[in-house]
Every structure is written in C-alpha cells, then in structure tokens.
Design an enzyme around this catalytic site. Sequence first.
Site, PDB file in Angstrom:
ATOM      1  N   LYS A 101     -16.704  16.485 -30.071  1.00  0.00           N
ATOM      2  CA  LYS A 101     -16.147  17.203 -29.259  1.00  0.00           C
ATOM      3  C   LYS A 101     -15.851  18.849 -29.707  1.00  0.00           C
ATOM      4  CE  LYS A 101     -12.750  17.072 -25.454  1.00  0.00           C
ATOM      5  NZ  LYS A 101     -11.660  16.036 -24.613  1.00  0.00           N
ATOM      6  N   MET A 120     -40.570 -15.410 -13.910  1.00  0.00           N
ATOM      7  CA  MET A 120     -41.204 -15.583 -15.075  1.00  0.00           C
ATOM      8  C   MET A 120     -40.944 -16.820 -16.111  1.00  0.00           C
ATOM      9  SD  MET A 120     -44.105 -14.842 -16.602  1.00  0.00           S
ATOM     10  CE  MET A 120     -45.096 -13.305 -16.428  1.00  0.00           C
TER      11      MET A 120
END
Lengths: 90, 549
Positions: B163, B463
């Site tokens: 920052k 699947m």
Amino acid sequence: MNRILFAEVNNQPEVLMRIIGLLRRRAFHMKSISMVETENKALAHLMITTKEEPESIERAMLLIEKIVDVYKVKTMDENMKKEANLYKVM
Amino acid sequence: MKLTGAEIVLECLKEQDVDKIFGYPGGAVIPLYDALYDKMDHFDHILTAHEQGASHGADGYARSTGKVGVCFATSGPGATNTVTGIATAYMDSVPLVVITGQVPANLLGKDSFQEVDITGITLPITKHNYFVKDVEKLADVIRDAFKIAESGRPGPVLIDIPKNVFLEKTTYVKKEVLKENKRACTSSNKEIIKAADLINQSSKPVIYAGGGIVLSEAANELYEFATKGNIPVVNTLMGLGSFPRDHDLSLGLVGMHGMRDANLAVCGSDLIIAIGARFSDRVIGIAEEFGPKAKVIHIDIDASEIGKNKDVDLWILGDVKRVLADLTDMLSTKDRKEWLEKIEDFKVNKEKTGFHAENILACAHKVLGDETIVTTEVGQHQMWTAQHFPFKNPRTFISSGGLGTMGYGLGAAIGAQVGNPDKRVLHIAGDGSFRMNCNELATVAKYKLPMITLLFNNQTLGMVRQWQKMFCHKRYAETDITQEVDYMKLVEAYGLRGEKVDNLLDLEDALRRAIQSGKGTVIECLLSKDDCVFPMVPPGAPIHNIILE
C-alpha cells in the site's frame, strides 16, 4: 555418478524457491544445493548436486531455462565444481 | 512529472493500451482505486461479485480478444481468490497481468490484517511474478510484466504492490511500447526442409492441432497447410476453432471424448504433425499407443514441451504461424484420396433424437450462428459442446482445458462480452458448475450484458456420475444435486430473464426471444441425468479403445 546442475541467476531468494519448487514437483533428487553471490552482486550462481539420469537433468534444464530470472543453465561434473570454488551454503 | 505509485500503475496500463480492468476493491488497493476515480474517462472497470470472477473475466477477455487481460484485487483473501483464475490461465497459456495490493511494508511479515504471501503462493502458477518494494522500479516492472505475459508462450504475471508504494511519489516518464515480434522463430530452415520431406513422403498423415495455433493467430496458415496437402486435422480442446469444423478435412475433437474418426485416424496414421499442442494425457491416453506406427513432428514455441509426454522424431521450435507458412511453401500438393476414404469409414453416423445435448447444441448453432463466442464450464456439457458445436473461427470456443475449472464459464463469458460488445456470447453450463460461481449473474445484471446462458440441468454432477456409473458399479456417492435450487427464481432475483424448456421447439423460441430482448437470459434445459458423453475412452486406455454407447 553425481552431476551438478549449474545456473546463473538473479541474486534474489525467490529464484531459489522457484527452481527448487519446480524440481520438487517432479520428484527430482537433490543431494546438495548451494547458491552464492557473484562478484557482480546482482547475480548469483546456483549449483544442485544430483544423481538423476542425464535425461531427467536435461528436462529439468529446459524448465529452468524458462524462468525469467535465469540467464544460463548447464551441467558440470564434480571436478568442475571444485574448480569453480563455490561454497556450500545449504 | 511526479506521480504516486497508484497513478504510475494506471499510466503504465495506458501505455499498454489497456482500457478494460476486471477487479474488486479492498483495503490495500484503496489508493489504486482512488487514482482510478480520476481516470474513469479512460478505463472501464468491471466490478465483479468476487475476485475469482474478476480473474476469469480477465481471462475470457484475453482469450476472446487476443489482448492481455488485467485484473485488480486487494491483499489477503482478495489475492487468494484470484488463485484459481491465475492457475486456469497458466494451464491454458493465457496472457494476464494481475495486480494485487499488499499490506504496507512496515507491516510485512507480522501476520498483519489481510496479509498473505501471494507471490509465494503463485510461484508455480505464474509465468513470473513480482513483489515491488520500491516505487522507482514500479513502472519498469509493469512494462516487463506485459512483455512477459504476451511473449513466447503466453501466461499470467502477478504484481504484488504494498500500500505504501501506491502512495509514494516519484518521477514518471511516459514510454512508447515497442511492438516487437512477440514470438521469435528459432528453428533453422534445415529442420523445416526435413519436416516437409517427411510430410511429402507420408501417405497417411494427420495434423494434431492445438491451442498454440489460436495463440499465434495461425488459423489461416493452418488452413493453407492442411488443404494444400489434403491432410486431415484433429483438434485438441484448446485448438477448437483453429480449423473450420464443417470442412471435409476436419475430424474434430481427439482424445478421451474424441470423435471416432479422429481417434482412429491418429492410431492408423504414419505421420503425426503436432502443432501448438502438448500431448496432454486427456488426448493421448497411453503415449506409445498414440499413433503407434507413426513418426511424429512437433512444432511448438516452448522447448520444454518437446518430448515431455511423447517421444518425437523431429521438432521445429518457433512461432507456428511462421513455421507453417514456410512449411506450406515446401509442401507438395497431394490428394491422399485413399487415406481420406479410409477415415470416412471410421465415422459414426448415428443421429440422436429428442431433447439431447447434441440436438440442443445444433439448435443453438442454428439460431445464434457461427460468429457466436461460446464459453463453457467443465463437465459433460463442456465435452458435448466440444464434440458437437461446429466451431469455425479461432477465439470462439473459450473453456478451461488444462485445469478443468468448474465455475470458470460465467466469468469468462462476462470477459468475452465486455471485450466483444458487438458479438453474441453464449455461456453453456452444467447445473453443478453453474452453482459454483452463479453470483456473477450480479455482474451480468449490473453491466446489462446481453449474454445468454444455456443451463444444462440434469440435477447431478454429470461427468463424475458417468464415471461412477461406468467404473464404480453405479455407486453414486455425493453426485446428486436434485431440486435444491429454483434457478428461475434465482435468475429473477438478479433482474435477468429466465426460461425453462424441455423440448427443441420451445428452446428455439426461447433463444429467439432472448436475442430480441437484448437482456441477459438464462435458459434452463431439463435433461436426463442418465445421458452420458460418448464416444469415451476409459482413463489409462489407448485412444482406439472407444466406447460408443
């Protein structure tokens, strides 16, 4: 016979992590690892002693070459390592 | 000119012609978003519902446009939420630049609030990553990141910025981006001559075309190459769209769910020409049985792919676009009639009737057309789409191939629609994948994206259920997701259109209404949970071992 994987790399600890991580994932056998700063402080020499077969070392070299922080990769035998006068740090 | 780190980030993105950013604000990137507030005339920031959606959005944008996708996230959980998106992009060689905020330098290493070692976490899933400690180096890092992301074999690059670096000031000097050749050709002419000789001598060659052709923008070169030599083309999942599926030489998908003629052509061939493909386990099954009598030529830009999964007889390193152009010049024109007739016999012509995926996809193609960009999630619907949607153009099929990321498709569709506002975007999802990241419907609503979702609802994780049916004696452990969600109410809650259909006539009408409305629409298709994806090759078997039903 032991072979040594030698790489010239940027002198940053994360380069060591990158290379070791890559080899670990492929279950690459590592007998010793050393990384030392060169005269040019921006660079370091990394040496990994291994008993891997030449084919496996060659494949590892292709992967290591792709890492952005790596400038040169080659293999050496143990005599060449002594001449290179590098110190074991790990 | 002195600028803050945050302003430098945005100026450097402008240098790279970036105007779309996918992201999510948070504590560590407040200065970056504060700087962005003043630049909204230049940048479109797409605020997603979750950072994973942002990373998939940037990925879908990159795959559909060929540009680098850009994503912002904050430190800690913001950064870790992008990890699946980064890994997805890494496995499929997608150029991304992900910029994460980090806690200020004085709080590093103290287990501070929202502190995580994101460069450490993403080491194995990025092409490269940076932790920028010094604002003086910020501009060059960003320039290098773009170069790395899109050069050679593309991939994601992460830049982690504390920052305080966003807030510190330094001199910024604008730099023009040099349009260098992104992919150098390293192979010699000698290898290209040898390859051309092998191809000209071959009576039963097959082109095995992968995603490298799409990345290299080499679809035209592939077309010239294949049609001059009359060489049939099989495609990997990532290579779909690199060769028009309606062409006589196109055999479609190869591998575990490959078409019968594609798989048997590879097995019977005397020469496999692999182009921008990596011999994935899902394609080759058993390496030795993948073209057992064939010589192999491998053309790729990445030296580490050569011989990785399959031994090759000859390789050419370089940009497949340039290699293919050179190779085509040396190719003899041949009809290879006998070989093509033999392959024709391998085809299975069995039309399905009723409300089955194959017919649903044919209907969607008929209504939406060839130019549609299709994204998928992962599972049965993905394989059905790969098998049956006749892709004609590169960058129209967008799917997570290598990592197989369920929850990828909606974010990717958002990215594709943002990058291609004039094109139709179709998102095809299974109900299992859809519920993973359906929170991104909020993004579809917020930006009024006119995309269409086809939700294949078979009330199961299809699947996995198929594998349980075939290989686990029908022991359906934890794959049923029956009736838990009313998707129409969910869609309505987001203010989008929803329709539920169970026959082809209603589907066609629903698709036309969706186009007409211009609104984001989810069309739920009710399917049987017993529908399976065929052809299928059992895992670990050679690819000629095909189960057809």
